[in-house]
Design a protein around this motif. Sequence first.
Motif, PDB file in Angstrom:
ATOM      1  N   GLY A  97       0.811  -1.211   0.000  1.00 53.01           N
ATOM      2  CA  GLY A  97       0.000   0.000   0.000  1.00 53.01           C
ATOM      3  C   GLY A  97       0.847   1.264   0.000  1.00 53.01           C
ATOM      4  O   GLY A  97       0.538   2.226  -0.715  1.00 53.01           O
ATOM      5  N   ASN A  98       1.904   1.266   0.782  1.00 51.18           N
ATOM      6  CA  ASN A  98       2.799   2.427   0.814  1.00 51.18           C
ATOM      7  C   ASN A  98       3.494   2.630  -0.526  1.00 51.18           C
ATOM      8  O   ASN A  98       3.641   3.766  -0.995  1.00 51.18           O
ATOM      9  CB  ASN A  98       3.841   2.252   1.922  1.00 51.18           C
ATOM     10  CG  ASN A  98       3.230   2.350   3.306  1.00 51.18           C
ATOM     11  OD1 ASN A  98       2.191   2.985   3.491  1.00 51.18           O
ATOM     12  ND2 ASN A  98       3.864   1.722   4.283  1.00 51.18           N
ATOM     13  N   PHE A 154       2.369   1.696  -3.464  1.00 55.19           N
ATOM     14  CA  PHE A 154       1.366   2.168  -4.422  1.00 55.19           C
ATOM     15  C   PHE A 154       1.088   3.654  -4.225  1.00 55.19           C
ATOM     16  O   PHE A 154       0.936   4.402  -5.204  1.00 55.19           O
ATOM     17  CB  PHE A 154       0.074   1.365  -4.265  1.00 55.19           C
ATOM     18  CG  PHE A 154      -1.033   1.813  -5.181  1.00 55.19           C
ATOM     19  CD1 PHE A 154      -1.049   1.417  -6.509  1.00 55.19           C
ATOM     20  CD2 PHE A 154      -2.044   2.637  -4.718  1.00 55.19           C
ATOM     21  CE1 PHE A 154      -2.057   1.845  -7.361  1.00 55.19           C
ATOM     22  CE2 PHE A 154      -3.053   3.063  -5.560  1.00 55.19           C
ATOM     23  CZ  PHE A 154      -3.065   2.660  -6.884  1.00 55.19           C
ATOM     24  N   GLN A 155       1.025   4.083  -2.976  1.00 53.16           N
ATOM     25  CA  GLN A 155       0.778   5.499  -2.691  1.00 53.16           C
ATOM     26  C   GLN A 155       1.904   6.376  -3.227  1.00 53.16           C
ATOM     27  O   GLN A 155       1.661   7.435  -3.812  1.00 53.16           O
ATOM     28  CB  GLN A 155       0.620   5.704  -1.190  1.00 53.16           C
ATOM     29  CG  GLN A 155       0.244   7.128  -0.799  1.00 53.16           C
ATOM     30  CD  GLN A 155       0.031   7.274   0.690  1.00 53.16           C
ATOM     31  OE1 GLN A 155       0.352   6.394   1.465  1.00 53.16           O
ATOM     32  NE2 GLN A 155      -0.519   8.402   1.097  1.00 53.16           N
ATOM     33  N   VAL A 156       3.146   5.923  -3.045  1.00 50.47           N
ATOM     34  CA  VAL A 156       4.293   6.677  -3.554  1.00 50.47           C
ATOM     35  C   VAL A 156       4.235   6.798  -5.074  1.00 50.47           C
ATOM     36  O   VAL A 156       4.439   7.889  -5.641  1.00 50.47           O
ATOM     37  CB  VAL A 156       5.612   6.010  -3.114  1.00 50.47           C
ATOM     38  CG1 VAL A 156       6.790   6.629  -3.851  1.00 50.47           C
ATOM     39  CG2 VAL A 156       5.795   6.135  -1.613  1.00 50.47           C
ATOM     40  N   PHE A 173       1.602   6.529  -7.019  1.00 49.16           N
ATOM     41  CA  PHE A 173       0.444   7.319  -7.422  1.00 49.16           C
ATOM     42  C   PHE A 173       0.751   8.812  -7.319  1.00 49.16           C
ATOM     43  O   PHE A 173       0.474   9.588  -8.259  1.00 49.16           O
ATOM     44  CB  PHE A 173      -0.762   6.973  -6.549  1.00 49.16           C
ATOM     45  CG  PHE A 173      -1.988   7.781  -6.855  1.00 49.16           C
ATOM     46  CD1 PHE A 173      -2.775   7.480  -7.957  1.00 49.16           C
ATOM     47  CD2 PHE A 173      -2.354   8.852  -6.050  1.00 49.16           C
ATOM     48  CE1 PHE A 173      -3.900   8.231  -8.253  1.00 49.16           C
ATOM     49  CE2 PHE A 173      -3.477   9.608  -6.332  1.00 49.16           C
ATOM     50  CZ  PHE A 173      -4.260   9.299  -7.437  1.00 49.16           C
ATOM     51  N   LEU A 174       1.339   9.215  -6.196  1.00 50.81           N
ATOM     52  CA  LEU A 174       1.675  10.626  -6.021  1.00 50.81           C
ATOM     53  C   LEU A 174       2.745  11.058  -7.023  1.00 50.81           C
ATOM     54  O   LEU A 174       2.691  12.182  -7.546  1.00 50.81           O
ATOM     55  CB  LEU A 174       2.164  10.868  -4.588  1.00 50.81           C
ATOM     56  CG  LEU A 174       1.109  10.667  -3.484  1.00 50.81           C
ATOM     57  CD1 LEU A 174       1.737  10.860  -2.108  1.00 50.81           C
ATOM     58  CD2 LEU A 174      -0.062  11.639  -3.670  1.00 50.81           C
TER      59      LEU A 174
END
Length: 230
Positions: free
Chosen positions: A180-181, A183-185, A187-188
């Motif tokens: 999840g972390n 993917f967040q990186v 995405f941003l």
Amino acid sequence: MFKSIFSKYYTVMSLIIITSFLAMGGMQIFFSTHYWVSEKRGTLSESAQLIADHTSQNLLRNPSGDGSYHIYADTMEPFLDILTQLTDASVLILDHEGQVLLCSESDACTHVDQKLTDAVLQELQTTILNGKEYFAVGTMGDLYAHPRYTVGAPILTEQRQVLGYVLSSSSTKEMSAFVGNNFQVFFLSAMGALTLTFIALYAMTYRLVRPLRQMAAATRRFGEGDFSCR
């Protein structure tokens, strides 16, 4: 004209950026996940084997003289507490029939006296008899409430007979948080790249189209009879 050219450029560049980020992100998550699971498996394997060896050294022969053994819980429980605190793993010690005898969670444990299902026990026994390391991802036949990475090691007597098993496990929630972390990186990062691309292409397209717009305006003025425009 400006909107048409800009939209075409931005669409193409956006597709290239998104595709690149998806490919790069997918490969990094795949390889980092594989590395993370391998490291976790190695840690669990070491702890399971260490506990299995220590248990084998602390077996007590039954005084009845029938050649059977039993595990001395008072010696094992402090050892389990120390090791599990160091490795952040949950450890279960089972007899040869798959029934839980000891648990590293002490008073909070709900696993003691539970038993592996026949299917899981057979898979565990078969894997170990074939000389392979037992590794599974799941609830071990509802032994655990949530999916866990689990490594199994045999407890052997002096005659190399399997007396029981050690299961060392760790929650898969850490892996989910890790993915999840990541993917967040990504995405941003992708949103930031698309924003910068939008600004850069807007400026470049505006400069590219400006002379054409001026020529179009001059042509219209020529058509209206105004020849003063240069």
